[in-house]
Design a protein around this motif. Sequence first.
Motif, PDB file in Angstrom:
ATOM      1  N   VAL A 115     -18.360  18.159  87.901  1.00 13.44           N
ATOM      2  CA  VAL A 115     -17.827  17.918  86.614  1.00 13.44           C
ATOM      3  C   VAL A 115     -18.824  18.679  85.833  1.00 13.44           C
ATOM      4  O   VAL A 115     -19.761  18.565  85.529  1.00 13.44           O
ATOM      5  CB  VAL A 115     -18.152  16.267  86.693  1.00 13.44           C
ATOM      6  CG1 VAL A 115     -17.584  15.770  85.362  1.00 13.44           C
ATOM      7  CG2 VAL A 115     -17.119  15.658  87.860  1.00 13.44           C
ATOM      8  N   LYS A 119     -17.762  18.594  82.296  1.00 19.14           N
ATOM      9  CA  LYS A 119     -17.359  18.053  81.020  1.00 19.14           C
ATOM     10  C   LYS A 119     -18.499  18.346  80.157  1.00 19.14           C
ATOM     11  O   LYS A 119     -19.825  18.314  80.351  1.00 19.14           O
ATOM     12  CB  LYS A 119     -16.861  16.432  80.930  1.00 19.14           C
ATOM     13  CG  LYS A 119     -18.062  15.504  81.414  1.00 19.14           C
ATOM     14  CD  LYS A 119     -17.356  14.185  81.822  1.00 19.14           C
ATOM     15  CE  LYS A 119     -18.213  13.306  82.335  1.00 19.14           C
ATOM     16  NZ  LYS A 119     -17.786  11.915  82.933  1.00 19.14           N
ATOM     17  N   TYR A 133     -22.555  18.962  80.872  1.00 22.09           N
ATOM     18  CA  TYR A 133     -23.489  18.103  80.160  1.00 22.09           C
ATOM     19  C   TYR A 133     -24.560  18.798  79.569  1.00 22.09           C
ATOM     20  O   TYR A 133     -25.980  18.705  79.808  1.00 22.09           O
ATOM     21  CB  TYR A 133     -24.262  17.475  81.488  1.00 22.09           C
ATOM     22  CG  TYR A 133     -23.314  16.480  82.514  1.00 22.09           C
ATOM     23  CD1 TYR A 133     -21.932  16.873  82.826  1.00 22.09           C
ATOM     24  CD2 TYR A 133     -23.998  15.161  82.837  1.00 22.09           C
ATOM     25  CE1 TYR A 133     -21.301  16.098  83.537  1.00 22.09           C
ATOM     26  CE2 TYR A 133     -23.183  14.208  83.751  1.00 22.09           C
ATOM     27  CZ  TYR A 133     -21.716  14.816  83.995  1.00 22.09           C
ATOM     28  OH  TYR A 133     -20.980  14.010  84.637  1.00 22.09           O
ATOM     29  N   TRP A 186      -8.946  15.158  83.154  1.00 20.96           N
ATOM     30  CA  TRP A 186      -8.502  13.632  83.378  1.00 20.96           C
ATOM     31  C   TRP A 186      -8.252  13.049  82.190  1.00 20.96           C
ATOM     32  O   TRP A 186      -7.885  11.756  82.112  1.00 20.96           O
ATOM     33  CB  TRP A 186      -9.167  12.973  84.272  1.00 20.96           C
ATOM     34  CG  TRP A 186     -10.902  13.127  84.023  1.00 20.96           C
ATOM     35  CD1 TRP A 186     -11.358  12.154  82.807  1.00 20.96           C
ATOM     36  CD2 TRP A 186     -11.713  13.775  84.533  1.00 20.96           C
ATOM     37  NE1 TRP A 186     -12.804  12.459  82.848  1.00 20.96           N
ATOM     38  CE2 TRP A 186     -12.909  13.153  83.954  1.00 20.96           C
ATOM     39  CE3 TRP A 186     -11.973  14.433  86.034  1.00 20.96           C
ATOM     40  CZ2 TRP A 186     -14.273  13.971  84.399  1.00 20.96           C
ATOM     41  CZ3 TRP A 186     -13.090  14.684  86.255  1.00 20.96           C
ATOM     42  CH2 TRP A 186     -14.215  14.465  85.503  1.00 20.96           C
ATOM     43  N   HIS A 230     -12.619   5.432  89.111  1.00 16.51           N
ATOM     44  CA  HIS A 230     -14.283   5.702  88.891  1.00 16.51           C
ATOM     45  C   HIS A 230     -14.823   4.491  88.828  1.00 16.51           C
ATOM     46  O   HIS A 230     -14.408   3.479  88.406  1.00 16.51           O
ATOM     47  CB  HIS A 230     -14.212   6.481  87.371  1.00 16.51           C
ATOM     48  CG  HIS A 230     -15.539   6.783  86.728  1.00 16.51           C
ATOM     49  ND1 HIS A 230     -16.180   7.883  87.651  1.00 16.51           N
ATOM     50  CD2 HIS A 230     -16.224   6.817  85.750  1.00 16.51           C
ATOM     51  CE1 HIS A 230     -17.054   8.306  87.269  1.00 16.51           C
ATOM     52  NE2 HIS A 230     -17.142   7.579  85.958  1.00 16.51           N
ATOM     53  N   SER A 290     -21.641  10.937  91.255  1.00 13.68           N
ATOM     54  CA  SER A 290     -22.642  11.393  91.942  1.00 13.68           C
ATOM     55  C   SER A 290     -23.489  10.412  92.844  1.00 13.68           C
ATOM     56  O   SER A 290     -24.079  10.600  93.922  1.00 13.68           O
ATOM     57  CB  SER A 290     -23.893  12.022  91.018  1.00 13.68           C
ATOM     58  OG  SER A 290     -23.500  13.268  90.293  1.00 13.68           O
ATOM     59  N   ARG A 347     -16.525  13.705  93.088  1.00 16.55           N
ATOM     60  CA  ARG A 347     -16.750  14.293  92.022  1.00 16.55           C
ATOM     61  C   ARG A 347     -18.133  14.092  91.268  1.00 16.55           C
ATOM     62  O   ARG A 347     -18.463  12.916  91.269  1.00 16.55           O
ATOM     63  CB  ARG A 347     -15.846  13.506  90.853  1.00 16.55           C
ATOM     64  CG  ARG A 347     -14.315  13.605  91.421  1.00 16.55           C
ATOM     65  CD  ARG A 347     -13.522  13.086  90.112  1.00 16.55           C
ATOM     66  NE  ARG A 347     -13.871  11.697  89.717  1.00 16.55           N
ATOM     67  CZ  ARG A 347     -13.474  10.580  90.250  1.00 16.55           C
ATOM     68  NH1 ARG A 347     -12.568  10.413  90.773  1.00 16.55           N
ATOM     69  NH2 ARG A 347     -14.017   9.318  89.622  1.00 16.55           N
ATOM     70  N   THR A 348     -18.889  15.379  91.180  1.00 19.99           N
ATOM     71  CA  THR A 348     -20.386  14.980  90.931  1.00 19.99           C
ATOM     72  C   THR A 348     -20.611  15.768  89.481  1.00 19.99           C
ATOM     73  O   THR A 348     -20.335  17.025  89.616  1.00 19.99           O
ATOM     74  CB  THR A 348     -21.063  15.274  92.030  1.00 19.99           C
ATOM     75  OG1 THR A 348     -22.491  15.442  91.585  1.00 19.99           O
ATOM     76  CG2 THR A 348     -20.818  16.703  92.912  1.00 19.99           C
ATOM     77  N   GLY A 349     -21.249  15.325  88.843  1.00 17.17           N
ATOM     78  CA  GLY A 349     -21.849  15.964  87.536  1.00 17.17           C
ATOM     79  C   GLY A 349     -23.475  15.740  87.361  1.00 17.17           C
ATOM     80  O   GLY A 349     -23.894  16.708  87.603  1.00 17.17           O
ATOM     81  N   LEU A 350     -23.885  14.572  87.187  1.00 14.24           N
ATOM     82  CA  LEU A 350     -25.317  14.277  87.073  1.00 14.24           C
ATOM     83  C   LEU A 350     -26.264  15.085  87.930  1.00 14.24           C
ATOM     84  O   LEU A 350     -27.035  15.943  87.960  1.00 14.24           O
ATOM     85  CB  LEU A 350     -25.658  12.886  87.146  1.00 14.24           C
ATOM     86  CG  LEU A 350     -25.598  12.057  85.803  1.00 14.24           C
ATOM     87  CD1 LEU A 350     -25.891  10.513  86.464  1.00 14.24           C
ATOM     88  CD2 LEU A 350     -26.287  12.311  85.037  1.00 14.24           C
TER      89      LEU A 350
HETATM   90  C1  LIG Z   1     -18.251  11.667  84.075  1.00 16.53           C
HETATM   91  C2  LIG Z   1     -17.258  11.798  85.521  1.00 16.53           C
HETATM   92  C3  LIG Z   1     -17.578  11.980  86.728  1.00 16.53           C
HETATM   93  C4  LIG Z   1     -19.195  12.308  86.995  1.00 16.53           C
HETATM   94  O1  LIG Z   1     -20.062  11.356  87.068  1.00 16.53           O
HETATM   95  P1  LIG Z   1     -21.558  11.499  87.377  1.00 16.53           P
HETATM   96  O2  LIG Z   1     -22.087  10.141  87.560  1.00 16.53           O
HETATM   97  O3  LIG Z   1     -22.238  12.431  86.245  1.00 16.53           O
HETATM   98  O4  LIG Z   1     -21.606  12.089  88.663  1.00 16.53           O
HETATM   99  C5  LIG Z   1     -16.859  11.730  87.741  1.00 16.53           C
HETATM  100  N1  LIG Z   1     -15.631  11.404  87.438  1.00 16.53           N
HETATM  101  C6  LIG Z   1     -15.125  11.001  86.219  1.00 16.53           C
HETATM  102  C7  LIG Z   1     -13.833  10.759  85.936  1.00 16.53           C
HETATM  103  C8  LIG Z   1     -15.997  11.236  85.176  1.00 16.53           C
HETATM  104  O5  LIG Z   1     -15.654  10.770  84.121  1.00 16.53           O
END
Ligand SMILES: *Cc1c(COP(=O)(O)O)cnc(C)c1O
Length: 384
Positions: free
Chosen positions: A45, A47, A51, A93, A177, A218, A233-236
């Motif tokens: 992720v 976005k 980050y 999304w 989510h 995450s 789906r992983t961001g953090l």
């Molecule tokens: C931000 C987001 C993520 C990532 O979440 P993390 O906790 O940062 O891993 C995944 N899916 C959606 C829809 C998000 O908005």
Amino acid sequence: MDSMIRRTGTTDVAQGTHARIDLAAISANTSILASAAKGTPVMAVVKSNAYGHGLVPAARAALAGGASRLGVAHLEDALALRRADITAPILAWLPLCQADYDAAILADIELGVETPWRLALITEAAERNCYPARVHLEVDTGMSRGGATRGDWPLLVEAARRAQGAGRITVTGVFSHFACSDIPGHPSITAQLDAFEEAVGYAAAAGVEPELRHLANSAALLTLPETHYDLVRTGLAVYGLNPVEALGDFGLRPAMTLCSTVAAVKRIPAGTGVMYGLTYRAPADTTVAVVPVGYADGLPRGAGTAGIELVVAGRRHRIAGVVGMEQTVLDVGQDLPSPGEEVVLFGPGDDGELTVVELARRLDMVPAEIVARIPATIPRIYES
Ligand SMILES: *Cc1c(COP(=O)(O)O)cnc(C)c1O
């Protein structure tokens, strides 16, 4: 972008406030996550300017580390990734009403959809361009943010089934989510998982069986394997920000170090007030260092009141008084830093600096909030 500087050696150290981005850490974190996913594909992720880490370089580093897809909220970010010649599948999304669906379809961007009327806009664009749109249906399993509610889900599924039957769209995914996957044992986790199962089951029974069911962020990727489905789906965690501190560090390494430099140094006598409101009084004769970083650069104003320490020459010194818009004062005691010397606000913690996770905890913030608020105009120096 001229705010992107690639470090070529140790001599071109940036002056003023800048963020050093460890791209190797982003790749290494992603491969740790890919192992944790045990073969389930990983969407990185990216976005909010990844980050705060820089959209395109961070996306490339995550792909190099084993992510096979990218995810963003806004379509504009997805198009920027394509302009940078990134060919991996990308999901956006949060397409807005005025979004350019034609551009999305022509650039092969997958779109999250939560209402039949938005699906209609996408279907019309697909028809105009004679090219089927790839969509992911979003179901609200309990967070009340994006997604069709349980009551609206059948209508969305029916609209998608028809559009797919007409060859206008391909339903590539169904997703939702988590609200509390970072709170181990929270009862909403199983409730959301059950609601997701029900929604997926309903869609399948109605003839919509997408290739990708995805729910995990995450925290869920690292701690709830039963939520992995076909994609995580992983961001953090990609950026080395531990999503569930209580359950270990998972070997993740923070990828951003926020730095500035000492602008000026001076002696002040005991009792002298510092910064707006004069809320800080020098406890003894001391030296203060002025640092050209403030809340406009992403250092929260409350960091002063909370007595947060920044690191100069390997030593922690507390912020004296409030953080200003573009300037902050440190009480460096009997030390005598030189103008131009590096000041570390936060980083991986190697040289005594706070990590973002520690800083966020002390400021009652979340780590993502701190990194995502560093303006894009602050230079990013990419190190690999
Ligand atoms: C931000 C987001 C993520 C990532 O979440 P993390 O906790 O940062 O891993 C995944 N899916 C959606 C829809 C998000 O908005």
